[in-house]
Enzyme design. Sequence first.
Site, short mmCIF file in Angstrom:
data_model
loop_
_atom_site.label_atom_id
_atom_site.label_comp_id
_atom_site.label_asym_id
_atom_site.label_seq_id
_atom_site.Cartn_x
_atom_site.Cartn_y
_atom_site.Cartn_z
N ARG A 76 0.82 -1.03 -0.17
CA ARG A 76 -0.28 0.21 -0.39
C ARG A 76 1.16 1.50 -0.09
NH1 ARG A 76 -2.23 0.53 5.33
NH2 ARG A 76 -0.96 2.28 5.46
N TYR A 109 4.28 5.08 11.48
CA TYR A 109 4.47 3.73 12.01
C TYR A 109 5.52 2.61 10.45
CZ TYR A 109 0.26 3.37 8.54
OH TYR A 109 -0.45 3.54 7.79
N HIS A 123 -3.42 4.38 5.10
CA HIS A 123 -4.56 3.49 4.72
C HIS A 123 -6.04 4.36 4.18
CE1 HIS A 123 -7.35 0.71 6.22
NE2 HIS A 123 -8.51 1.83 6.84
#
Length: 375
Positions: free
Chosen positions: A257, A270, A261
Amino acid sequence: MEHAEMLPRDTAVQLIDADGSVVADETYAMPSIETLLAAYRGLVDGRRINDQAGALVRQGRLAVYPSSHGQEACQIGAALAIAAEDWLFPTYRDSVAVIARGVAPAEAMVLLKGDWHSGYDVRAHRVAPQATPLATQLLHAVGFAYAAKQRGEDTVVIALCGDGATSEGDFHEAMNFAAVFHVPVVFFVQNNEFAISVPLSRQTAAPSLAHKAIGYGMPGQRVDGNDVAAVLSVLGEAVDRARSGGGPTLVEAHTYRMQAHTNADDDTRYREREEVRAWGARDPLTRLRTHLTGVGALTAELEAEYAAGAERIAAAMREALNTDTDIDPEDLFRFVTETRSPQREEQWQMLRGEIERTRAADAEETAHATTGGSR
């Protein structure tokens, strides 16, 4: 099928590497040039859809957008691997696959704009509503495929999910039911390394997600999810197997990805930028373009044609989403059940009261401002 044949490969199937070179494989055949050109056109469309949707979010025309930038090979592969009579069961991140199956871009965006749960005719396109809860669509897909099998229909279902969904109970139930009842469904896991901020290492201790398949009695396979040729070949084999009565398959696509998100997420908290940049070198669009150009199949004229087509899709999205929708709040209650229960009617009356009080307060404030506060 022997147990050993159910196990996935130690490394993911790859037919075109990151440099655009062909990787020979004894089991999986390279798709035809015509198929690869169609896939490339889909990748161009998909990338433009992702970019345009991101812009519409920033303009306030979309409430949220879970981008599939970098995962377009999985999206297009899933859409092209099944026949017209087959069904696709997508997640919230699979808008590109939904559009590739023929759904109008504006209709595919209705969910993400916040108007309706699904803005398209699922029967006309054979695409189930996009699911935002993790893994619930897998049970729906299995039930649909089981019903089609009971009716004697020649239908295969591809059920998409992400790596995070494999930790849900619904994933287990769907896999188990599909294997026990030999259901014609292909579970396609887009392993993009993160379930929001949770890395794959916190989802499973298995060697791969595809290894989970043998525990249910079905074959599993791993594929390079940024290689659309390999995705088409591996999914095609699984679809053919399901259609011929061979039962379900679990396919894990290794992808990434590239963006957050959703627009509400800060992925810098993160994951390291070096990791993101490294995956950028494996871009599915660049990879297939390099290969097709190298074999002389992709011309400048075709590139221009594909780019123009993608721009028409983006323009249609802008036009449709730049118009305000007249929302009726009672629709929240009107279509839940055929007959509204007393409890639901009470809920609607409470909401209606809140709306009327808010409107009255707004009207009073406007009148007060118009008169300059005089009484």
